[in-house]
Design an enzyme around this catalytic site. Structure first.
Site, PDB file in Angstrom:
ATOM      1  N   SER D 114       0.803  -1.213   0.000  1.00  0.00           N
ATOM      2  CA  SER D 114       0.000   0.000   0.000  1.00  0.00           C
ATOM      3  C   SER D 114       0.845   1.277   0.000  1.00  0.00           C
ATOM      4  CB  SER D 114      -0.899   0.003   1.244  1.00  0.00           C
ATOM      5  OG  SER D 114      -1.504   1.257   1.422  1.00  0.00           O
ATOM      6  N   TYR D 137      -2.279   5.571  -4.320  1.00  0.00           N
ATOM      7  CA  TYR D 137      -3.214   6.686  -4.240  1.00  0.00           C
ATOM      8  C   TYR D 137      -2.596   7.826  -5.036  1.00  0.00           C
ATOM      9  CZ  TYR D 137      -5.967   4.516  -0.511  1.00  0.00           C
ATOM     10  OH  TYR D 137      -6.773   3.684   0.215  1.00  0.00           O
ATOM     11  N   THR D 163      -5.994   2.779  -6.830  1.00  0.00           N
ATOM     12  CA  THR D 163      -7.269   2.750  -6.101  1.00  0.00           C
ATOM     13  C   THR D 163      -8.204   3.786  -6.702  1.00  0.00           C
ATOM     14  OG1 THR D 163      -6.295   1.922  -4.072  1.00  0.00           O
ATOM     15  CG2 THR D 163      -8.337   3.176  -3.863  1.00  0.00           C
ATOM     16  N   LYS D 236      -8.205  -0.707  -8.945  1.00  0.00           N
ATOM     17  CA  LYS D 236      -8.776  -1.446  -7.801  1.00  0.00           C
ATOM     18  C   LYS D 236      -9.970  -0.675  -7.251  1.00  0.00           C
ATOM     19  CE  LYS D 236      -7.685  -3.096  -3.139  1.00  0.00           C
ATOM     20  NZ  LYS D 236      -8.310  -2.024  -2.346  1.00  0.00           N
ATOM     21  N   HIS D 260     -13.420  -2.141  -1.226  1.00  0.00           N
ATOM     22  CA  HIS D 260     -12.505  -1.618  -0.212  1.00  0.00           C
ATOM     23  C   HIS D 260     -12.749  -2.309   1.133  1.00  0.00           C
ATOM     24  CE1 HIS D 260      -9.609   1.890  -0.174  1.00  0.00           C
ATOM     25  NE2 HIS D 260      -9.539   1.477   1.063  1.00  0.00           N
TER      26      HIS D 260
END
Lengths: 362, 362, 362, 362
Positions: D114, D137, D163, D236, D260
């Protein structure tokens, strides 16, 4: 005067009578009342299925008068709520069926009295305060049966309600476990002597027939009964449309959609599920009644929306009889009647004819 | 004589045997009996799915005689309730499969005996009091397997029931947690030596094959077995219609719809859900049996309405064996048989042929 | 400044206000607030039905500005969350409707004030900090009613919300059991004297009409009201498509889909179930609002996806009023508004017009 | 050597790691891990929906070799089970992402790391023991973002996983109640400084944007990212078929169907419900992965039967990391992999290509 003076916590709904009865009855009697067959699925489905039906009420209908009256097989009734036949009321109150009939009269309700009642059929008419019908188990001794029907009619029964779903008893586990009330123990006065005896040492599958029930009844039996009965004969325990048509063909005067309160064949379909098919099959030629799980005025309204002419309540009347005698029965009926009035008012249905199928869907 | 003299609280239904067995078995044995694969969804679905099927009983059918007899692959049976094959009865009763077979005979029931039983196959026939079949795991050593089949037939097995759903074992968490009973620990006398060994230090995904199970079986294996077997070969563990057709094509003598009691592949479809497709696929050319979750006479009636010829019960027979030995097994069978009789009577279905699909819908 | 300084455990969602209110209100007041009719099925269905609707959010939509503003019957609103009309706020807070209106203003919300409020209608306008509407029970005394409408409009009510689902009250068992708050006890200042009295000794079915409710209203009553009202008249309590069309025909200015918070007819359909039919029936000609079970921003988003223009919240505002007065009401509205913003952002719907039906299915 | 020596009660299934983690983590960290948005409906639906899918296994398929290997975007993988990206592993284990990556390598699994991890992206490659991808992100500072992508690729990330479902955070009530872990508190090393500050006195609806999330992303952002990234870019958080087509059009290299983990928009559809539409929309042109509620090998098999190429697990990996560090993560992966092997064997599906839709219905 409060109609149920001896009850501390005054019931405000039918189900409030349940714990009151449980508190005063012996455990095995309570088990006999409350129990159903097998795992008691049908027992639960009966209640739940009414509840799960959604209502689509009409707005802004003038309901300043609401009329619940109807005529059923020639009898004028103040409302469509009748007492279902149940056995042996002496188990629940010393006054037995006399209290029940006084209570039904006080509640302006039709009462259907059971062959297995604790009171000789001849006495029922003497204590009745209003219309009553007689539920019949056709017994192996047909002459006894013929005589019983005649006595019931002489006593004032307005109709005969033939039970068609009980050639033998179902798997009543609570009774088998707790020592329930057998027909032998009840010694019902309107029943002929046992047709056969049961060997207590026999294996379970050798003891499935009941000495007081005739497993050989057919639709011809109904035809015979219609012939010998001076009053209309309804069939109680019909769930299938084809059987409803057979009942019409055999001359039945009406049909009671019932699964015997979930006491005979577990996982039999809920009566609210079976009702529409029967209503469609009889096509308005006969009155259709329904019992099983009716606990609220909205349940009654739904039954009528599905095409029933009236409903019967069984266990609740026993609860009220046990808890408050005749006054309890009257109060219970008044509660249901008031809930039916509220439901009709809120549905925008001021008469029973206004309770139509469109109130159940959109 | 009471058939279960040693049981204080006499069972009145199949499920009453469950706590009696739980009370006498060690925790890990109980976990082995009761447990299913994974989160035990299929285990629960098996039972629930039968219960959720609604019955639409016929009224006023003469049921003064009710006949549960049938003929299955040439064997005359008093009723359609058989014992499913289960492993290692010495875990449950010192008399092991002998007690089971005596109990089955007392209950007039067909017994299917497992390859993983605690008793040499040759002895089974000596103690059997009635018809029995032999469940077969085809083992890697085909000569051993051929010999085992021959021995079973010589001992009296009327059919071979080939398990087709177990190339390896499922995720049996209870056993892994509690130290369940492995084939190694059971030392079953009808099983060839392990085909390979497992490295105890290997990672979980390296230990998925079982040393006693051959993962290479195909429909050709069935054809081979049909060829070498002097008696009919059923396939146990079929859930799909296409597999049912493959079984017919390979010469199977019958099909047992089963998900291995929910013990292999969790979330495998309930057997009552799979049954109709298999019945349609075989189109009456072969007998179809079903197991999984049968706990009531109404479950049996439903299975037959869906097209099964007979049912098998697994865990309940183990409960009864553990709680009461042969007498327990007989009593359990008598309870189920009496419930089947009651269900047939209340359904208006006096013979097995009267258990038709229209009783499940309207 | 914290908007709810007196609350130790700061609520982070609407439902957190519920226990806070329960803690400060007397038991019978709490029962009056929380209770529904009968067995409270509709009450539960209202909440559950919103929750059960699945959302299918859009990805990668620019939501760097999210706009919740709308115009409703000529009034500009910051967001589509209004307060539903509820009776007698003096039961919940000494400041009664004044606190509610200040709280609504702080939360930038439209407030619909009840005829059964504790505050004279003329005062409502003086304390209001933003737009408000007046809910109307048309009373038997039509002159009184006409005057009440005029006073409401003079005081600033932007619309009249006619309740069309309450010709009489439903089976409010909690109130009957606990001694709930009757109209008599509330002495609401905007209600004419009772039109009739109730004999306390009367039987239940003789007491179904309420002295303060006129059961004779029809769609003509709506037409009359539209004629005499200087402001738009909405109808609150419509669940059926045919009734929605009748409302349009009678000149209604809008429709509120409602089952009276589950307080009148138990098992009436959940409002989320009824909403789409009403929306389709009015075909965009009138604004449609909905109440019943709205507890989350996602519930609001779903209502708008189904075609509602705005939602109303009832019980939650009472909880917040009881727990925190005006600050509580404001904070509650801010919570809902923030959740609506989050839902719109995560749905990829930066304006109310982007809340379309395709977000509820695929 | 036991891979989880420090765990007394050795887990035998994924869910066994849950209480082990709960026991070692602080309450607010546990709430952060376990919690979902709102009332956590989507969280529950994710798990339940996999479980409710029925399996129809094939019998008598040779499964003496079972092959779980696949190639995904050019990377050869031993099995289709990957670690989902989750934030801040230093909260769970002092070794943070290093332990996770070592554990993933031990389990032969792809790891998706992440942006919000506790470890600088440059270090990830140094500790990784196998293939890993980088979840991104896109931050308001696009130059920072470009640099981050380059650093990830240089460090060895085989793909970028964008994302697309988080323009802002959802209603995370547990965090708001317990003082959850905000991005501020986590100080993630791969995140640019906050784009704006939040007024702590602001009303709730004024605080819906997160300073570290860019709410303005669109499909053009994806196109831009595809252009600047030397490695494939997956999206995603896609649930809709139309969005899947947009992803294809914008040049995505793959799609991860995700809600999520139920942490953003409560009542968003379960991922197993959304998966088939996405699979159909991409029509085999891109790999499709899915996460959310995967807890069993049968869940994985079902996902692949529905058309997924691989699955990702999020919370379970955190549980295992907290309970056992790298060894825990490896053991967890081995458990899932062994269950997948068992499921494939019992389904009669020896390769991933044999996991077809007909195994889910008949």
């Amino acid at each position: 005067m409060s109609p149920v003076p001896e009850i501390a916590d005054r019931p405000v709904r039918v189900l409030d009578y349940r714990p009151l009865a449980a508190a005063v009855l012996p455990a095995n009697t309570w088990g006999y009342v409350e129990g159903g067959a097998g795992d008691e699925h049908s027992l639960g489905w009966n209640e739940q299925s009414w509840q799960e039906i959604r209502l689509w009420p009409r707005a802004l209908v003038d309901v300043s008068t609401i009329d619940t009256s109807l005529s059923l097989l020639g009898t004028a009734l103040a409302h469509p709520i009748a007492l279902a036949p149940t056995a042996a009321h002496s188990l629940y109150h010393p006054g037995a069926e006399s209290q029940t009939l006084v209570g039904a009269g006080g509640g302006d309700a039709l009462a259907v009295m059971s062959t297995l009642g604790s009171t000789p059929v001849d006495e029922l008419g003497r204590v009745a305060k209003g219309p009553w019908w007689f539920q019949l188990y056709v017994q192996a001794d047909r002459d006894f049966t013929t005589d019983l029907v005649q006595r019931a009619v002489v006593a004032g029964a307005g109709a005969i309600v033939l039970t068609v779903d009980t050639p033998l008893l179902g798997a009543r586990d609570r009774d088998r476990r707790m020592g329930g009330h057998t027909v032998d123990a009840m010694r019902p006065p309107n029943v002929a002597p046992a047709a056969h005896s049961i060997d207590p040492g026999a294996r379970p599958h050798q003891r499935v027939y009941n000495p007081y029930l005739d497993p050989s009844l057919t639709w011809d039996t109904l035809s015979w009964l219609v012939e010998i009965s001076p009053v209309p004969v309804l069939t109680k325990g019909v769930l299938r449309a084809d059987d409803a048509r057979r009942a019409v063909d055999a001359g039945a005067g009406g049909i009671v959609v019932s699964n015997h309160g979930g006491r005979n064949l577990d996982t039999a379909v809920a009566t609210s599920t079976a009702l529409p098919g029967v209503v469609e099959a009889v096509a308005g030629n006969l009155p259709v009644l329904v019992d099983g799980g009716i606990r609220r005025g909205t349940d009654i309204a739904k039954a009528l929306c599905l095409g029933a002419d009236a409903v019967l309540v069984g266990r609740p009347a026993i609860w009220a009889l046990a808890a408050g005698g005749a006054d309890g029965v009257t109060h219970l009926l008044d509660l249901l009647r008031s809930e039916l009035l509220m439901a009709m008012g809120l549905l925008g249905a001021p008469t029973l004819q206004d309770l139509t199928g469109d109130l159940l869907q959109q």
